[in-house]
Write a protein that holds these residues in place. Structure first.
Motif, PDB file in Angstrom:
ATOM      1  N   GLN A  48      16.908 -18.418 -41.593  1.00 18.16           N
ATOM      2  CA  GLN A  48      17.944 -19.196 -41.931  1.00 18.16           C
ATOM      3  C   GLN A  48      17.471 -19.639 -43.742  1.00 18.16           C
ATOM      4  N   GLY A  49      16.825 -18.881 -44.451  1.00 18.29           N
ATOM      5  CA  GLY A  49      16.737 -19.516 -45.809  1.00 18.29           C
ATOM      6  C   GLY A  49      15.098 -20.586 -44.963  1.00 18.29           C
ATOM      7  N   THR A  50      14.347 -20.994 -46.261  1.00 18.96           N
ATOM      8  CA  THR A  50      13.259 -21.980 -46.669  1.00 18.96           C
ATOM      9  C   THR A  50      13.045 -22.439 -47.422  1.00 18.96           C
ATOM     10  N   ASP A  51      12.221 -23.169 -47.443  1.00 21.77           N
ATOM     11  CA  ASP A  51      12.101 -24.524 -48.096  1.00 21.77           C
ATOM     12  C   ASP A  51      11.448 -23.864 -49.408  1.00 21.77           C
ATOM     13  N   PRO A  52      11.888 -23.958 -50.755  1.00 17.40           N
ATOM     14  CA  PRO A  52      11.087 -22.894 -52.568  1.00 17.40           C
ATOM     15  C   PRO A  52      10.616 -23.826 -52.557  1.00 17.40           C
ATOM     16  N   ARG A  53      10.024 -25.819 -52.273  1.00 19.21           N
ATOM     17  CA  ARG A  53       9.091 -26.021 -52.289  1.00 19.21           C
ATOM     18  C   ARG A  53       7.911 -26.325 -51.266  1.00 19.21           C
ATOM     19  N   GLY A  54       8.296 -25.709 -50.809  1.00 23.90           N
ATOM     20  CA  GLY A  54       7.292 -26.397 -48.739  1.00 23.90           C
ATOM     21  C   GLY A  54       6.119 -25.052 -49.245  1.00 23.90           C
ATOM     22  N   ARG A  55       5.278 -25.514 -48.411  1.00 17.62           N
ATOM     23  CA  ARG A  55       4.660 -24.642 -47.980  1.00 17.62           C
ATOM     24  C   ARG A  55       4.388 -23.520 -47.212  1.00 17.62           C
ATOM     25  N   VAL A  56       3.881 -22.393 -47.180  1.00 15.05           N
ATOM     26  CA  VAL A  56       3.751 -21.311 -46.531  1.00 15.05           C
ATOM     27  C   VAL A  56       2.405 -21.064 -45.737  1.00 15.05           C
ATOM     28  N   TRP A  57       2.027 -20.872 -43.851  1.00 15.67           N
ATOM     29  CA  TRP A  57       0.552 -20.954 -43.732  1.00 15.67           C
ATOM     30  C   TRP A  57       0.691 -18.950 -43.497  1.00 15.67           C
ATOM     31  N   VAL A  58      -0.038 -18.570 -43.697  1.00 18.93           N
ATOM     32  CA  VAL A  58      -0.385 -17.179 -43.429  1.00 18.93           C
ATOM     33  C   VAL A  58      -1.664 -17.342 -41.981  1.00 18.93           C
ATOM     34  N   ASP A  59      -1.828 -16.744 -41.092  1.00 14.39           N
ATOM     35  CA  ASP A  59      -2.869 -16.412 -39.946  1.00 14.39           C
ATOM     36  C   ASP A  59      -3.046 -15.902 -38.697  1.00 14.39           C
ATOM     37  N   GLY A  60      -3.893 -14.928 -38.581  1.00  9.06           N
ATOM     38  CA  GLY A  60      -3.677 -14.079 -37.316  1.00  9.06           C
ATOM     39  C   GLY A  60      -1.910 -12.809 -37.418  1.00  9.06           C
ATOM     40  N   GLY A  61      -1.790 -12.914 -37.976  1.00  3.72           N
ATOM     41  CA  GLY A  61      -1.301 -12.037 -38.940  1.00  3.72           C
ATOM     42  C   GLY A  61       0.969 -12.538 -38.216  1.00  3.72           C
TER      43      GLY A  61
ATOM     44  N   ALA B 292      -3.841  -8.549 -43.824  1.00 12.61           N
ATOM     45  CA  ALA B 292      -4.488  -7.119 -43.674  1.00 12.61           C
ATOM     46  C   ALA B 292      -3.400  -6.168 -43.715  1.00 12.61           C
ATOM     47  N   ALA B 293      -2.098  -6.729 -42.937  1.00 10.44           N
ATOM     48  CA  ALA B 293      -0.981  -5.372 -42.990  1.00 10.44           C
ATOM     49  C   ALA B 293       0.280  -6.070 -44.128  1.00 10.44           C
ATOM     50  N   PHE B 294       0.428  -6.939 -45.155  1.00 10.56           N
ATOM     51  CA  PHE B 294       1.183  -7.058 -45.263  1.00 10.56           C
ATOM     52  C   PHE B 294       0.981  -9.013 -46.579  1.00 10.56           C
ATOM     53  N   ARG B 295       1.891  -8.830 -47.418  1.00  8.17           N
ATOM     54  CA  ARG B 295       2.053  -9.596 -48.411  1.00  8.17           C
ATOM     55  C   ARG B 295       3.148 -10.387 -48.257  1.00  8.17           C
ATOM     56  N   THR B 296       3.305 -11.887 -48.369  1.00  2.00           N
ATOM     57  CA  THR B 296       4.768 -12.214 -48.210  1.00  2.00           C
ATOM     58  C   THR B 296       4.868 -13.437 -49.609  1.00  2.00           C
ATOM     59  N   TRP B 297       6.035 -14.222 -49.782  1.00  2.00           N
ATOM     60  CA  TRP B 297       6.426 -14.998 -50.893  1.00  2.00           C
ATOM     61  C   TRP B 297       7.630 -15.260 -51.140  1.00  2.00           C
ATOM     62  N   THR B 298       7.853 -16.332 -51.368  1.00  7.67           N
ATOM     63  CA  THR B 298       9.223 -17.122 -51.388  1.00  7.67           C
ATOM     64  C   THR B 298      10.067 -16.723 -52.643  1.00  7.67           C
ATOM     65  N   GLU B 299      11.428 -16.476 -52.097  1.00  5.69           N
ATOM     66  CA  GLU B 299      12.125 -15.452 -53.769  1.00  5.69           C
ATOM     67  C   GLU B 299      13.603 -16.445 -53.712  1.00  5.69           C
ATOM     68  N   LEU B 300      13.710 -16.593 -55.110  1.00  8.40           N
ATOM     69  CA  LEU B 300      15.329 -17.256 -55.174  1.00  8.40           C
ATOM     70  C   LEU B 300      15.866 -17.137 -55.393  1.00  8.40           C
TER      71      LEU B 300
END
Length: 416
Positions: free
Chosen positions: A220-233, A190-198
């Protein structure tokens, strides 16, 4: 008559100068009768052994689109006029695994209708569909729109072929481009949008609030091919070293989750506040971590079908999703799910679709529906009844919402 009887008959029929000894005939009859009894006992014993092998062998039966996941038992059912009830067969594992038998019901939808229409008809028959809206298949700028994430508030986030991110709220309509590009890691709250940036060969998880404030939240970075989950903020992902990280919205940089020693294992599913990590090499367990306290709240053996990681073996690909009620996973070509309150009853559905070449499958879970996406055919499962449906395109579930392809666009439904 067997060989012994024939030989005796031949001998007795030959002429002999002497009389047979007294009682010979009675002895012959008793011997023949004894051989016959032994032969019958042997046949019965063999038949009983074959029956014992057959009793209790489950046979998975898979029907057409809309059928339930079914396990048939080869042993004859007891005579009864009452409706059959689902049966449970226990295994001998430390945490019992059972097979839930669900009665098959043929799909009553018209097979000549488009797949998206058939799915909607099935949902309306078996669930309380409180609302359904259309989501256009093109953005306001006319670009094709492919959904990638569904929020628990019904917000749909996706991208165009050139990576322009766009969204539409729970009211449906035409997706609006948001002014940034992304190829993976999309998530919405509800309060944000998130994405992986190369950033060259590296990648960061970015987060933007409603007022446009944007910052990096991966520690410390994120896996560009991995999943990202968003729940409960909360945003959850894995870094390139397969360590789970979490961040509470966009307010500050997140932290690495340490859920065990010597290693926690990567995140495989998330349902606020519970983060599921799988440590397959050392402890060989599935852990549940409370992201608010950082403490391990439960440990379970690796899920059925998930192998322990041994040095030199190729890494097994498997996929999972969790809701407040269910934990579901796909290993090989089999979908399994279990209720989280007992963690003992595992239902099994073999024959899930193969992923499209070059596509890494992913799963989503809502309050009622679980989906498995392959880049081609998707699987939609109602874990309560075991009913499953197929869709030719992406299907996303979150909270009380379900999104699926229908015609040139998509349908977004609220389910209860």
């Amino acid at each position: 008559m067997d060989d012994l009887e024939r030989r005796l008959a031949a001998l007795l029929s030959e002429p002999s100068p002497d009389d047979p000894p007294p009682g010979l005939a009675d002895r012959i009859h008793r011997a023949v009768a004894t051989r016959r009894r032994n032969r019958r006992a042997l046949v019965l014993a063999v038949a009983a052994g074959a029956t014992a092998v057959l009793v209790g062998v489950p046979l998975a039966v898979r029907g057409g689109n809309g059928d339930a996941a079914t396990t048939a038992n080869l042993s004859p059912p007891p005579a009864s006029t009452a409706p059959s009830e689902p049966t449970v067969t226990a295994s001998e594992r430390p945490e019992p695994t059972v097979t839930k038998t669900v009665t098959t019901t043929p799909d009553q939808a018209d097979v000549h209708l488009p797949a998206g229409v058939r799915l909607e008809q099935a949902l309306r028959r078996f669930m309380n569909v409180t609302s359904v809206v259309d989501v256009e298949g093109r953005t306001a700028q006319g670009q094709p729109f492919v959904p990638a994430a569904l929020g628990s508030d019904g917000t749909v986030l996706g991208a165009t072929p050139d990576g322009q991110v766009a969204e539409v709220d729970a009211g449906g309509g035409t997706p609006e481009e948001l002014g940034f590009r992304a190829r993976s890691g999309l998530g919405t709250a509800a309060a944000f949008r998130t994405w992986t940036e190369l950033n060259g060969s590296a990648a960061d998880q970015r987060c933007r609030t409603a007022d446009g404030t944007t910052r990096t939240i991966s520690p410390q970075g994120t896996d560009p091919r991995g999943r990202v989950w968003v729940d409960g903020g909360v945003v959850v992902g894995n870094d390139v070293m397969r360590q789970p990280w979490m961040a509470k919205g966009c307010a500050q940089v997140g932290t690495v989750v340490k859920s065990g020693d010597p290693a926690s294992g990567p995140a495989v599913a998330f349902s606020y506040p519970d983060l599921f990590t799988a440590e397959r090499a050392n402890d060989k367990v599935l852990r549940i971590v409370d992201v608010e306290t950082g403490k391990v709240t439960a440990e379970h053996p690796l899920p059925d079908g998930v192998r322990a990681q041994r040095m030199g073996d190729p890494d097994q690909k498997w996929y999972a999703a969790a809701s407040g009620k269910w934990f579901a996973w796909v290993a090989g070509d089999t979908l399994r799910w279990a209720p989280r309150d007992t963690w003992g009853a595992v239902s099994v559905l073999p024959g899930v679709p193969r992923p499209k070449k070059g596509v890494s499958p992913w799963m989503t879970a809502g309050n009622r529906i679980i989906t498995y996406n392959t880049g081609a055919t998707s699987f939609v499962l109602d874990p309560v009844t075991g009913r499953r449906y197929k869709s030719p395109d992406v299907v996303l579930a979150a909270g009380d919402w379900l999104l699926w392809r229908s015609g040139d666009g998509y349908r977004l439904a609220n389910l209860r």
